[in-house]
Design a protein around this motif. Structure first.
Motif, PDB file in Angstrom:
ATOM      1  N   VAL A  97       4.778  -5.831 -37.128  1.00 15.97           N
ATOM      2  CA  VAL A  97       5.253  -5.170 -35.961  1.00 15.97           C
ATOM      3  C   VAL A  97       5.428  -5.885 -34.631  1.00 15.97           C
ATOM      4  O   VAL A  97       6.314  -4.924 -34.034  1.00 15.97           O
ATOM      5  N   THR A  98       5.054  -7.231 -35.148  1.00 14.79           N
ATOM      6  CA  THR A  98       5.404  -7.180 -33.469  1.00 14.79           C
ATOM      7  C   THR A  98       6.421  -7.535 -33.008  1.00 14.79           C
ATOM      8  O   THR A  98       7.246  -7.491 -32.277  1.00 14.79           O
ATOM      9  N   GLU A  99       6.989  -8.492 -34.523  1.00 14.96           N
ATOM     10  CA  GLU A  99       8.710  -8.527 -34.406  1.00 14.96           C
ATOM     11  C   GLU A  99       9.736  -6.979 -34.275  1.00 14.96           C
ATOM     12  O   GLU A  99      10.783  -6.814 -33.641  1.00 14.96           O
ATOM     13  N   LEU A 100       8.730  -6.194 -34.997  1.00 19.05           N
ATOM     14  CA  LEU A 100       9.790  -4.806 -34.618  1.00 19.05           C
ATOM     15  C   LEU A 100       9.675  -4.334 -32.966  1.00 19.05           C
ATOM     16  O   LEU A 100      10.129  -3.718 -32.914  1.00 19.05           O
ATOM     17  N   SER A 114       8.173   3.866 -31.840  1.00 12.40           N
ATOM     18  CA  SER A 114       6.677   4.725 -31.357  1.00 12.40           C
ATOM     19  C   SER A 114       6.078   4.339 -32.376  1.00 12.40           C
ATOM     20  O   SER A 114       6.396   3.166 -32.763  1.00 12.40           O
ATOM     21  N   ARG A 115       4.561   4.010 -32.281  1.00 17.20           N
ATOM     22  CA  ARG A 115       3.068   3.615 -33.288  1.00 17.20           C
ATOM     23  C   ARG A 115       3.585   4.230 -33.832  1.00 17.20           C
ATOM     24  O   ARG A 115       3.436   3.885 -35.130  1.00 17.20           O
ATOM     25  N   LEU A 116       3.907   5.030 -34.775  1.00 21.51           N
ATOM     26  CA  LEU A 116       4.520   6.390 -35.952  1.00 21.51           C
ATOM     27  C   LEU A 116       5.325   5.262 -36.513  1.00 21.51           C
ATOM     28  O   LEU A 116       5.322   5.088 -37.538  1.00 21.51           O
ATOM     29  N   GLN A 117       6.163   4.923 -35.628  1.00 29.12           N
ATOM     30  CA  GLN A 117       7.873   4.620 -35.840  1.00 29.12           C
ATOM     31  C   GLN A 117       7.645   2.797 -36.495  1.00 29.12           C
ATOM     32  O   GLN A 117       8.171   2.562 -37.681  1.00 29.12           O
ATOM     33  N   LEU A 118       6.624   2.315 -35.498  1.00 25.93           N
ATOM     34  CA  LEU A 118       6.436   1.229 -35.774  1.00 25.93           C
ATOM     35  C   LEU A 118       5.542   1.116 -37.164  1.00 25.93           C
ATOM     36  O   LEU A 118       5.357  -0.263 -37.975  1.00 25.93           O
ATOM     37  N   TYR A 119       4.813   1.527 -37.495  1.00 27.20           N
ATOM     38  CA  TYR A 119       3.784   1.856 -38.900  1.00 27.20           C
ATOM     39  C   TYR A 119       4.267   2.364 -39.149  1.00 27.20           C
ATOM     40  O   TYR A 119       4.653   0.708 -40.421  1.00 27.20           O
ATOM     41  N   ARG A 120       5.457   2.376 -40.262  1.00 25.86           N
ATOM     42  CA  ARG A 120       5.959   3.285 -41.334  1.00 25.86           C
ATOM     43  C   ARG A 120       7.216   2.233 -41.805  1.00 25.86           C
ATOM     44  O   ARG A 120       7.736   1.108 -42.531  1.00 25.86           O
ATOM     45  N   ALA A 121       8.211   1.803 -40.176  1.00 21.77           N
ATOM     46  CA  ALA A 121       8.562   0.397 -41.024  1.00 21.77           C
ATOM     47  C   ALA A 121       7.702  -1.028 -40.968  1.00 21.77           C
ATOM     48  O   ALA A 121       8.534  -1.225 -41.957  1.00 21.77           O
TER      49      ALA A 121
END
Length: 445
Positions: A293-296, A304-311
């Motif tokens: 998550v940090t690297e993304l 966004s939070r949701l995009q970070l979570y999904r990726a």
């Protein structure tokens, strides 16, 4: 010694740091207090193992083989070998420097010796005649090869990981110290194996993760994800072992332990083993998810939070898919001799699979996998919240999309410096909507 291979995470906002401190510090204090309360104070319990036989180091100087005498069987054939004598020079103890003679070790698992081998000797005294004694070779000395292997192991970790590798070695030493001074003595002293294992695993988690990865918001997220998944694993293990009526007597080691220490709760010991075994894989998954998550977020601050979570969850799915196989193979490899013995069993396959031993291994693998699966969304969600809190205030807003006309125009325009002889200008009514021929679209893209 060199910089870390990963990008350093940006500092979390003060509000996020305060929330993490207010969450992690009480959990750490509670873990330390529980360890103090459960710490064994009565010393090692007395067992019925009998007195230890003195063991001495020796070096094989001569091996003499000879035909084996006839075995006491109706066939009268030679007995199982090898037969003969071994001369050994005793290196320490009251008989240091003396040459002693011992029979060649024989039987299943007996060590095979040759001239120059370093061995362990035991001196056995005849109970009826204390003046009479005999020497036997117990096993090979393995101290020197193991020491060199440990040196190569440590050197490889430090050479590759540098300061991070050195911290990993310190964390490994801390893990063994907690296991040997708290977990094992606490269980042997009659404490609840499940409670001791949970507290010990939490203590290992705090020490190892912060020592290896530093005191950061990313590490704190991994700590919270690991602790939550560890508690869930303990609950699932308790339910699964109760539903399958496992007693903990599924292995020969457990049966032997019950003979020496009858007060040990083998069912609780089974649960403790599941907890400790799951911790080593859980912290791998949680640290990986928090770092992902940090690297993304560093690579694309507009997510966004949701995009970070999904990726990051997609990465976690791939990680879990390979880790499940790792868990099953690790348990199978540790029990390979017994699994091979079960293949010669004449019982139906359903009876073999539901036997105490295999059911125990199935529960171990299934519960550990469920804990891992829960660790991915839990840690990824926490990491997305913490990481997005440090981004722009519009972290949840979608990134602006280019206009459709601009995209079509950019795709249709020929590359700079390459005239397109076949390009036909559009009708005059639309040319004024196209970008100028000399305009560069690199900025827009």
């Amino acid at each position: 010694m060199g910089s870390d291979h990963s990008h350093s995470a940006p500092p979390a906002p003060p509000r996020v740091r305060r929330i993490l401190v207010a969450t992690v510090v009480p959990l750490f204090v509670a873990t330390v207090l529980a360890a103090v309360v459960l710490w064994p104070r009565d010393g090692s319990p007395q067992t019925d193992g009998g007195a230890d036989v003195p063991r001495y180091h020796g070096t094989v100087t001569r091996v003499v083989t000879e035909p084996c005498p006839p075995a006491p069987t109706p066939e009268g054939g030679p007995s199982a070998g090898p037969c003969g004598t071994v001369e050994v020079r005793v290196e320490d103890g009251p008989n240091a420097g003396q040459q002693v003679q011992t029979p060649i070790p024989a039987g299943p698992g007996a060590p095979r010796v040759a001239v120059g081998d370093d061995v362990i000797m035991v001196e056995l005294t005849d109970p009826t005649d204390p003046a009479a004694s005999s020497w036997n070779i117990a096993e090979h000395q393995r101290g020197t090869p193991l020491l060199w292997l440990a040196v190569v192991f440590a050197a490889a970790i430090v050479a590759f990981g540098r300061w991070r590798g050195l911290a990993a070695l310190a964390g490994l030493a801390a893990s063994f110290a907690i296991l040997l001074t708290f977990v094992l003595p606490g269980i042997a002293a009659g404490g609840s194996p499940l409670l001791v294992a949970v507290v010990g695993a939490a203590l290992i988690m705090f020490v190892v993760l912060y020592l290896t990865h530093g005191v950061t918001a990313q590490t704190s997220v991994a700590v919270l994800g690991t602790l939550g998944s560890l508690i869930l694993t303990g609950v699932l293990a308790t339910i699964a072992t109760a539903a399958t009526h496992l007693t903990g007597f599924g292995s020969e080691d457990a049966t032997t332990l019950s003979m020496f220490q009858a007060d040990v709760d083998l069912h609780g010991l089974l649960l403790a083993g599941i907890i400790i075994g799951s911790l080593g894989v859980l912290d791998d998954v949680t640290v990986t998810q928090a770092a992902t998550v940090t690297e993304l977020a560093n690579a694309n601050p507009g997510l966004s939070r949701l995009q970070l979570y999904r990726a990051a969850t997609r990465v976690g799915r791939a990680h879990i898919a390979s880790t499940v196989n790792t868990i099953v193979l690790a348990y199978a490899g540790a029990s390979l001799p017994l699994l091979l013995l079960l293949t010669a069993d004449t019982r139906p396959i359903t009876q073999i699979l539901t036997s105490e031993f295999l059911a125990q291994e199935i529960v171990r693998s299934a519960v550990a996998t469920l804990g891992l699966i829960a660790a991915v969304p839990l840690t990824t969600g926490l990491a997305a919240l913490v990481t997005a809190a440090g981004s722009a205030p519009t972290g949840d807003a979608p990134r602006p999309r280019p206009e459709r006309a601009d995209v079509l125009a950019a795709l249709s325009r020929p590359r700079a410096g390459r005239p397109d002889p076949e390009h036909t200008p559009p009708p005059s009514t639309a040319t004024d909507q196209w970008p100028e021929p000399d305009r560069s679209t690199k900025t827009a893209w």
